[in-house]
Design an enzyme around this catalytic site. Structure first.
Site, PDB file in Angstrom:
ATOM      1  N   LYS A   1       0.880  -1.178   0.000  1.00 22.73           N
ATOM      2  CA  LYS A   1       0.000   0.000   0.000  1.00 22.73           C
ATOM      3  C   LYS A   1       0.921   1.233   0.000  1.00 22.73           C
ATOM      4  CE  LYS A   1      -1.890   3.194   1.923  1.00 22.73           C
ATOM      5  NZ  LYS A   1      -1.743   4.596   1.481  1.00 22.73           N
TER       6      LYS A   1
ATOM      7  N   GLY B   1       6.680   5.439   8.070  1.00 18.27           N
ATOM      8  CA  GLY B   1       5.828   6.620   8.093  1.00 18.27           C
ATOM      9  C   GLY B   1       5.939   7.305   9.439  1.00 18.27           C
ATOM     10  N   SER B   2       4.916   8.040   9.802  1.00 20.07           N
ATOM     11  CA  SER B   2       4.976   8.822  11.040  1.00 20.07           C
ATOM     12  C   SER B   2       4.790   7.922  12.267  1.00 20.07           C
ATOM     13  CB  SER B   2       3.875   9.878  11.020  1.00 20.07           C
ATOM     14  OG  SER B   2       2.622   9.234  10.934  1.00 20.07           O
TER      15      SER B   2
ATOM     16  N   GLY C   1       2.346   4.778  12.984  1.00 17.16           N
ATOM     17  CA  GLY C   1       3.046   3.564  13.419  1.00 17.16           C
ATOM     18  C   GLY C   1       2.378   2.950  14.651  1.00 17.16           C
TER      19      GLY C   1
ATOM     20  N   GLU D   1       9.349   1.879  10.811  1.00 18.77           N
ATOM     21  CA  GLU D   1      10.406   2.888  10.611  1.00 18.77           C
ATOM     22  C   GLU D   1       9.692   4.230  10.667  1.00 18.77           C
ATOM     23  OE1 GLU D   1      13.568   2.424  10.268  1.00 18.77           O
ATOM     24  OE2 GLU D   1      13.673   0.280   9.865  1.00 18.77           O
TER      25      GLU D   1
ATOM     26  N   CYS E   1      13.426  11.643   6.890  1.00 19.00           N
ATOM     27  CA  CYS E   1      13.187  11.170   8.265  1.00 19.00           C
ATOM     28  C   CYS E   1      14.420  11.346   9.143  1.00 19.00           C
ATOM     29  CB  CYS E   1      12.774   9.707   8.233  1.00 19.00           C
ATOM     30  SG  CYS E   1      13.923   8.679   7.314  1.00 19.00           S
TER      31      CYS E   1
ATOM     32  N   GLU F   1       8.504  16.590  15.121  1.00 14.77           N
ATOM     33  CA  GLU F   1       9.059  16.443  13.776  1.00 14.77           C
ATOM     34  C   GLU F   1       8.289  17.370  12.835  1.00 14.77           C
ATOM     35  OE1 GLU F   1       8.166  12.959  11.373  1.00 14.77           O
ATOM     36  OE2 GLU F   1      10.276  12.768  10.837  1.00 14.77           O
TER      37      GLU F   1
HETATM   38  P1  NAP Z   1       2.196   8.749   7.310  1.00 16.94           P
HETATM   39  O1  NAP Z   1       1.179   9.797   7.210  1.00 16.94           O
HETATM   40  O2  NAP Z   1       2.393   8.084   8.624  1.00 16.94           O
HETATM   41  O3  NAP Z   1       1.810   7.653   6.195  1.00 16.94           O
HETATM   42  C1  NAP Z   1       2.621   6.536   5.929  1.00 16.94           C
HETATM   43  C2  NAP Z   1       1.791   5.483   5.236  1.00 16.94           C
HETATM   44  O4  NAP Z   1       0.777   5.026   6.140  1.00 16.94           O
HETATM   45  C3  NAP Z   1       1.045   6.004   4.003  1.00 16.94           C
HETATM   46  O5  NAP Z   1       0.971   4.990   3.039  1.00 16.94           O
HETATM   47  C4  NAP Z   1      -0.323   6.302   4.571  1.00 16.94           C
HETATM   48  O6  NAP Z   1      -1.351   6.349   3.609  1.00 16.94           O
HETATM   49  C5  NAP Z   1      -0.497   5.138   5.514  1.00 16.94           C
HETATM   50  N1  NAP Z   1      -1.525   5.342   6.529  1.00 16.94           N
HETATM   51  C6  NAP Z   1      -2.053   6.510   6.983  1.00 16.94           C
HETATM   52  N2  NAP Z   1      -2.999   6.261   7.905  1.00 16.94           N
HETATM   53  C7  NAP Z   1      -3.071   4.927   8.051  1.00 16.94           C
HETATM   54  C8  NAP Z   1      -3.843   4.057   8.853  1.00 16.94           C
HETATM   55  N3  NAP Z   1      -4.759   4.512   9.720  1.00 16.94           N
HETATM   56  N4  NAP Z   1      -3.650   2.728   8.734  1.00 16.94           N
HETATM   57  C9  NAP Z   1      -2.725   2.222   7.875  1.00 16.94           C
HETATM   58  N5  NAP Z   1      -1.970   2.996   7.077  1.00 16.94           N
HETATM   59  C10 NAP Z   1      -2.131   4.332   7.172  1.00 16.94           C
HETATM   60  O7  NAP Z   1       3.625   9.261   6.839  1.00 16.94           O
HETATM   61  P2  NAP Z   1       3.989  10.105   5.546  1.00 16.94           P
HETATM   62  O8  NAP Z   1       3.464  11.485   5.743  1.00 16.94           O
HETATM   63  O9  NAP Z   1       3.603   9.347   4.324  1.00 16.94           O
HETATM   64  O10 NAP Z   1       5.588  10.104   5.597  1.00 16.94           O
HETATM   65  C11 NAP Z   1       6.318  10.941   6.412  1.00 16.94           C
HETATM   66  C12 NAP Z   1       6.738  10.247   7.692  1.00 16.94           C
HETATM   67  O11 NAP Z   1       7.479   9.077   7.368  1.00 16.94           O
HETATM   68  C13 NAP Z   1       7.666  11.093   8.540  1.00 16.94           C
HETATM   69  O12 NAP Z   1       7.305  10.970   9.891  1.00 16.94           O
HETATM   70  C14 NAP Z   1       9.039  10.473   8.295  1.00 16.94           C
HETATM   71  O13 NAP Z   1       9.955  10.686   9.330  1.00 16.94           O
HETATM   72  C15 NAP Z   1       8.679   9.027   8.156  1.00 16.94           C
HETATM   73  N6  NAP Z   1       9.730   8.285   7.424  1.00 16.94           N
HETATM   74  C16 NAP Z   1      10.544   7.432   8.131  1.00 16.94           C
HETATM   75  C17 NAP Z   1      11.568   6.750   7.474  1.00 16.94           C
HETATM   76  C18 NAP Z   1      12.473   5.806   8.221  1.00 16.94           C
HETATM   77  O14 NAP Z   1      13.136   5.003   7.577  1.00 16.94           O
HETATM   78  N7  NAP Z   1      12.531   5.854   9.542  1.00 16.94           N
HETATM   79  C19 NAP Z   1      11.763   6.920   6.093  1.00 16.94           C
HETATM   80  C20 NAP Z   1      10.916   7.792   5.408  1.00 16.94           C
HETATM   81  C21 NAP Z   1       9.889   8.467   6.092  1.00 16.94           C
HETATM   82  P3  NAP Z   1      -1.818   7.794   3.047  1.00 16.94           P
HETATM   83  O15 NAP Z   1      -0.732   8.272   2.203  1.00 16.94           O
HETATM   84  O16 NAP Z   1      -3.044   7.520   2.284  1.00 16.94           O
HETATM   85  O17 NAP Z   1      -2.083   8.660   4.241  1.00 16.94           O
END
Ligand code: NAP
Length: 491
Positions: free
Chosen positions: A185, A238-239, A243, A261, A296, A395
Site C-alpha cells: 500500500k 511513516g509517522s 506507526g 520505521e 526522516c 518532527e
Molecule cells: P504517514 O502519514 O504516517 O503515512 C505513511 C503510510 O501510512 C502512508 O501509506 C499512509 O497512507 C499510511 N496510513 C495513513 N494512515 C493509516 C492508517 N490509519 N492505517 C494504515 N496505514 C495508514 O507518513 P507520511 O506522511 O507518508 O511520511 C512521512 C513520515 O514518514 C515522517 O514521519 C518520516 O519521518 C517518516 N519516514 C521514516 C523513514 C524511516 O526510515 N525511519 C523513512 C521515510 C519516512 P496515506 O498516504 O493515504 O495517508
C-alpha cells in the site's frame, strides 16, 4: 525539452495491480489531489477499499500456498530479482518522472540519487540471499535440532511518500527473496511508481499474485491491510502517530509481526573541540535542506557549543541560500518543492509557532522567482531555541532547523537524548575520547562522527524509541521477513 513533457511519452497507469493484472478499485473510487510542483489538480489513481485488499490478500495467499514462488530456491529468486533491478534501471527515467510529478521532489534528485539507490538495494539483497545458511545444533549424540528460516506467508508493506522507491525497495526485495507474497500500500501522494513496478515484476518473471499493489487512502486500504487476518506481517514506514495505530491493528487482529520505521528529530552536536566548524555547517545544511527537509533522518536539531557558535551559524546561514526551491522538472535545480498543500501549510504553521515561542527566525534572501503555482518553502533557521519548545520536540518534516546553544558537551548529550525520537544523529569533535563517549551515549539507531548521511546497503537503518522497531537494510533485514522454525530429529 522540459522533463515534464517527457512524461507524455509514457502511459501513466493508475489502477491497482492485483493477481498480475491492472484493475480499477471495485467501487470505482479514485484519489483526487493537488500536485505541488504547479498546483494542478490530478485525479484517477484507484482508491482501494476493503474488497480490493481482500482480493489482493486472497490472491497472494493462494499463490504463496501453491509454492510456485515460496518453494523456489534462493538462487532462482535471486535471478528474478536481479532481472527486476535491470528493468527498474531501464525504466529509471519513467519512475523518476512519475515520482517527481506526484511529490514535487527535484527530478534530478530522483534520477541521480534516489532511483539508483533503490535499484542498488534490490541488487544488494538479491546477491546476498543465496549466501544465507540455516543452523544445525548437535544437541545430544542421538539428536540434532535444525533451525530453519521460513517465510511468513503474505506480508503487507505500507510506505511513505518522501523517498518512495528507496523505502519500498528496502522492504519488497528482502520480503520477496525470502519467499513471501507481498501486498504493497503506497502513500496516496506517491502511488504511480509503485503501480508501475507491478508491470516490471511481471516482466521479470515474478508469478501473478506474488506482488500486488493496492493504492488508496491510509485510513481505508492501509488500515484494512494491517487488520487483515491472513497477513502475517506488516512492515511500515511513516509517522510515529500512524506507526502506533499499526501496532494496535496487529493486536486487534491476529498478532501479526510488526516492524516500524518512523520519524526523527536528529540531534547534530558540534563540540568546542571540533576543528572543522565550517565543514560541520556545510554538511548540516546539505542534509537538512535538500528535498525541502522531508527526510526522516534529517539533522533537525543543531546543538552547538557556545564557543564555536558564531562561526558555525554564520557559515550555516550562508550555506542555506544554496537550497532555495525551484521548478521540480528543471534539470539544473536540486531542490524541488514540498509534497502537498497540507505539508506546505503545516510547515509554515511551525515557522509562525517558532516566533510565538520566542525563537528568532532567519530566512536566506531569495533572488529567484518561485515556480508558478508551486508549494515550496525556503529554509528557516531558528535561533534562541530551547529544547522544551515544540519546534525542538516535534518532527516538522520541512526545511526548518532548530539551533540550540549549549555551555558544555554534558549539556549537549543530555539535550540530544531528551527526545521521543532516536533515529539518527551526529557528533562533531576532534577529541578522540569525547568522540568515543558521545557517540556511545547518543540514544539513536544511527550515529555519525564528523560526517552525516553516510549510507550503504550493508548497514542497518532505523531508529530506537518512537523512531521505530526493527531495521531496514543489511543482511539482518532478511530476518524480519521470516520466522525461525526448529525441527528436532532423533536418530
Ligand atoms: P504517514 O502519514 O504516517 O503515512 C505513511 C503510510 O501510512 C502512508 O501509506 C499512509 O497512507 C499510511 N496510513 C495513513 N494512515 C493509516 C492508517 N490509519 N492505517 C494504515 N496505514 C495508514 O507518513 P507520511 O506522511 O507518508 O511520511 C512521512 C513520515 O514518514 C515522517 O514521519 C518520516 O519521518 C517518516 N519516514 C521514516 C523513514 C524511516 O526510515 N525511519 C523513512 C521515510 C519516512 P496515506 O498516504 O493515504 O495517508
Amino acid at each position: 525539452m522540459d522533463m515534464l513533457n517527457k512524461l507524455n511519452i509514457y502511459q501513466i497507469e493508475k489502477r491497482a495491480y492485483i493477481n498480475g493484472e491492472y484493475v480499477d478499485a471495485s467501487d470505482g473510487k479514485v484519489i483526487s489531489k493537488t500536485l505541488s510542483f504547479d498546483g494542478r489538480e490530478f485525479s484517477g489513481i484507484a482508491a482501494c477499499s476493503k474488497e480490493d485488499v481482500d482480493k489482493a490478500v486472497a490472491s497472494a495467499k493462494a499463490v504463496y500456498e501453491s509454492g510456485v514462488w515460496s518453494k523456489k530456491t534462493p538462487s532462482e529468486r535471486k535471478e528474478i530479482l536481479l532481472k527486476l533491478a535491470d528493468l527498474m534501471e531501464e525504466h529509471l527515467e519513467e519512475l523518476a518522472l512519475l515520482d517527481t510529478f506526484e511529490t514535487g521532489r527535484a527530478y534530478i534528485n530522483y534520477s541521480r540519487d534516489s532511483l539508483p539507490k533503490a535499484i542498488e538495494a534490490v541488487r544488494y539483497f538479491a546477491e546476498a540471499v543465496d549466501k544465507l545458511y540455516d543452523e544445525s545444533i548437535p544437541v545430544r549424540g542421538t539428536d540434532t535440532a535444525v533451525i530453519k528460516k521460513v517465510p511468513l506467508g503474505v506480508v503487507g508493506l505500507i510506505t511513505p511518500w518522501n523517498d518512495p522507491m528507496v523505502v519500498t525497495a528496502w522492504k519488497f526485495a528482502p520480503a520477496l527473496l525470502m519467499g513471501n507474497a507481498v501486498v504493497l500500500k503506497p502513500a496516496e501522494q506517491s502511488s504511480l511508481s509503485a503501480i508501475c513496478l507491478g508491470k516490471l515484476t511481471k516482466e521479470a518473471g515474478i508469478p501473478d499474485g506474488v506482488f500486488n499493489v493496492v493504492p488508496g487512502y491510509g485510513e481505508e486500504a492501509g488500515k484494512e491491510l494491517a487488520l487483515h487476518k491472513d497477513v502475517r506481517g506488516v512492515f511500515f514506514t511513516g509517522s510515529a502517530e500512524i506507526g502506533k495505530k499499526i501496532m494496535e491493528y496487529a493486536g486487534q487482529s491476529n498478532m501479526k509481526r510488526v516492524a516500524l520505521e518512523c520519524g526523527g528529530k536528529g540531534p547534530y552536536i558540534v563540540s568546542d573541540k571540533c576543528n572543522r566548524i565550517a565543514e560541520a555547517a556545510v554538511v548540516l545544511a546539505k542534509n537538512m535542506f535538500y528535498n525541502q527537509g522531508q527526510i526522516c533522518s534529517a539533522p533537525s536539531r543543531a546543538i552547538i557549543h557556545k564557543s564555536v557558535y558564531d562561526e558555525f551559524i554564520s557559515v550555516l546561514k550562508s550555506e542555506s541560500s544554496k537550497y532555495i526551491p525551484g521548478y521540480s522538472f528543471d534539470e539544473t535545480n536540486e531542490v524541488g518543492c514540498v509534497v502537498s498543500r497540507e505539508q506546505f501549510d503545516k510547515v509554515n504553521r511551525y515557522i509562525e509557532l517558532a516566533s510565538e515561542e520566542g525563537a528568532d527566525v532567519f530566512r536566506p534572501t531569495v533572488t529567484k522567482d518561485k515556480p508558478e503555482g508551486a508549494y515550496c518553502i525556503s529554509p528557516a533557521i531558528l535561533e534562541n531555541v530551547n529544547n522544551d519548545m515544540r519546534i525542538a520536540r516535534e518532527e516538522i518534516f520541512g526545511p526548518v532547523l532548530a539551533v540550540i546553544k549549549v555551555d558544555s558537551m554534558e549539556e549537549a548529550i543530555s539535550i540530544a537524548n531528551d527526545s521521543e525520537y532516536g533515529l539518527a544523529g551526529a557528533v562533531w569533535t576532534d577529541d578522540v575520547n569525547e568522540a568515543f563517549d558521545l557517540t556511545n551515549r547518543m540514544d539513536a539507531g544511527l550515529v555519525h562522527l564528523n560526517s552525516y548521511g553516510n549510507d550503504d546497503n550493508s548497514s542497518p537503518f532505523g531508529g530506537v524509541k518512537q523512531s521505530g522497531i526493527g531495521k531496514d537494510k543489511s543482511v539482518h533485514a532478511f530476518d524480519k521477513y521470516c520466522d525461525s522454525k526448529t525441527i528436532w530429529m532423533h536418530f
